[in-house]
Write an enzyme that holds these catalytic residues in place. Structure first.
Site, PDB file in Angstrom:
ATOM      1  N   ASP A 183      -6.937  -3.896   3.923  1.00  9.44           N
ATOM      2  CA  ASP A 183      -5.955  -3.626   2.861  1.00  9.44           C
ATOM      3  C   ASP A 183      -4.621  -3.288   3.521  1.00  9.44           C
ATOM      4  OD1 ASP A 183      -4.374  -2.805   0.783  1.00  9.44           O
ATOM      5  OD2 ASP A 183      -5.870  -1.504  -0.133  1.00  9.44           O
ATOM      6  N   HIS A 188       0.779   2.095   2.251  1.00  8.87           N
ATOM      7  CA  HIS A 188      -0.032   2.984   3.068  1.00  8.87           C
ATOM      8  C   HIS A 188       0.444   3.071   4.519  1.00  8.87           C
ATOM      9  CE1 HIS A 188      -2.612   2.855  -0.411  1.00  8.87           C
ATOM     10  NE2 HIS A 188      -2.722   1.542  -0.302  1.00  8.87           N
ATOM     11  N   ILE A 203       0.735   6.876   1.431  1.00  8.21           N
ATOM     12  CA  ILE A 203      -0.447   7.562   0.902  1.00  8.21           C
ATOM     13  C   ILE A 203      -1.729   6.917   1.420  1.00  8.21           C
ATOM     14  CG2 ILE A 203       0.782   8.304  -1.169  1.00  8.21           C
ATOM     15  CD1 ILE A 203      -0.661   6.060  -2.716  1.00  8.21           C
ATOM     16  N   GLY A 206      -6.961   4.436  -1.949  1.00  5.72           N
ATOM     17  CA  GLY A 206      -7.962   5.010  -2.837  1.00  5.72           C
ATOM     18  C   GLY A 206      -9.370   4.765  -2.338  1.00  5.72           C
TER      19      GLY A 206
END
Length: 281
Positions: A183, A188, A203, A206
């Site tokens: 990903d 990120h 961040i 998830g």
């Protein structure tokens, strides 16, 4: 832009995914394995086993393939990963070539957006189903077409103290490690991109937080035996910053079901809610 609600049942292009022991180890490091001696088997090829939550990695490309379907016309910048369900039919091999078969399983009208669910069955080279995923994506601005709202999320945490609580500290570079499993969203990694999205810094993915919570249940209720871990479902509620501590709260509702909820220790915000793990007994 618009989403055709009649697309339910539409099959997306199949996905082939080959992985080796190196990929298994890299994923384990990406979700924090390495700090506990009893998890060495997930990060060392000497006696390697696969953490069950790795099952979200091979079919992840199905999310990107949504845009290839005629009638599924939306801005990817408006897509949020809302929920994730993973069910395993057998322990995962340490290396394999797999084929995933995604299809649109539901489209719900949430008013301010559309909830699109993608079901994916993943099989090995013998045609045996290894696991299935349900990716639930919320697409902002695409609701209001008059469709069903869909079921309530369920898996509410009981109004009592958790039966068990596990704290796991993430690394400042945790997202940079996890992204190597496939990903590569700049949210990120790139501070400027994260700032445009309204965050103070990049961040955590998830599904990385998902992996941390899965590890907590795997340790506490399965003795780190992947064969005892049957399924997991979570709702992504808030973000986690790399370097924060993920606190996973667990309630045993039945012999085979653990309700879970996770928050950041530093900010006290719940990042995973309406979540549960089911066990093989």
């Amino acid at each position: 832009m618009s989403i055709d609600p009649n697309l339910v049942g539409t099959e997306l292009p199949s996905l082939e995914y080959a992985y080796t022991t190196k990929d298994i180890i890299l994923y384990a490091l990406g979700i924090g394995v390495g700090s506990e001696p009893d998890e060495l088997k997930f990060a060392y090829e000497g006696n390697l086993e696969v953490i069950p939550t790795y099952g979200v990695i091979p079919p992840f490309g199905a999310l990107m393939n949504m845009g290839s379907v005629e009638g599924m016309d939306f801005n990817f910048a408006m897509l949020l990963h809302g929920e994730q369900y993973l069910e395993l039919f057998r322990p995962l091999p340490v290396q394999a070539t797999l084929i995933s078969y995604p299809k649109i399983s539901a489209i719900f009208d949430k008013g301010k957006g559309a909830l699109v669910e993608i079901d994916v069955i993943t099989k090995n080279s013998k045609g045996e189903a290894l696991f299935m995923n349900r990716f639930s994506t919320f697409i902002r601005g695409e609701g209001g077409f008059g469709g069903e709202r869909g079921p309530e999320p369920g898996n509410e945490a009981p109004e009592r103290a958790p039966d068990r609580v596990v704290e796991m500290k993430t690394l400042p570079q945790q997202a940079l490690l996890y992204r190597l499993s496939g990903d590569f969203n700049p949210l990120h990694a790139d501070p400027d991109f994260a700032a445009m999205a309204g965050f103070d810094q990049p961040i955590l993915h998830g599904l990385c937080t998902f992996g941390f919570a899965g590890r907590a249940v795997l340790r506490e209720y399965c003795g780190n035996d992947p064969a005892k871990f049957k399924a997991i479902k979570v709702r992504f509620s808030r973000h986690v910053y790399p370097g924060e501590t993920i606190v996973t709260e667990m309630w045993q509702q039945h012999d085979d079901q653990i309700i879970i909820r996770a928050k950041t220790k530093e900010r006290g915000e719940y990042c995973l809610t309406n979540a549960a793990v089911w066990l093989n007994k």
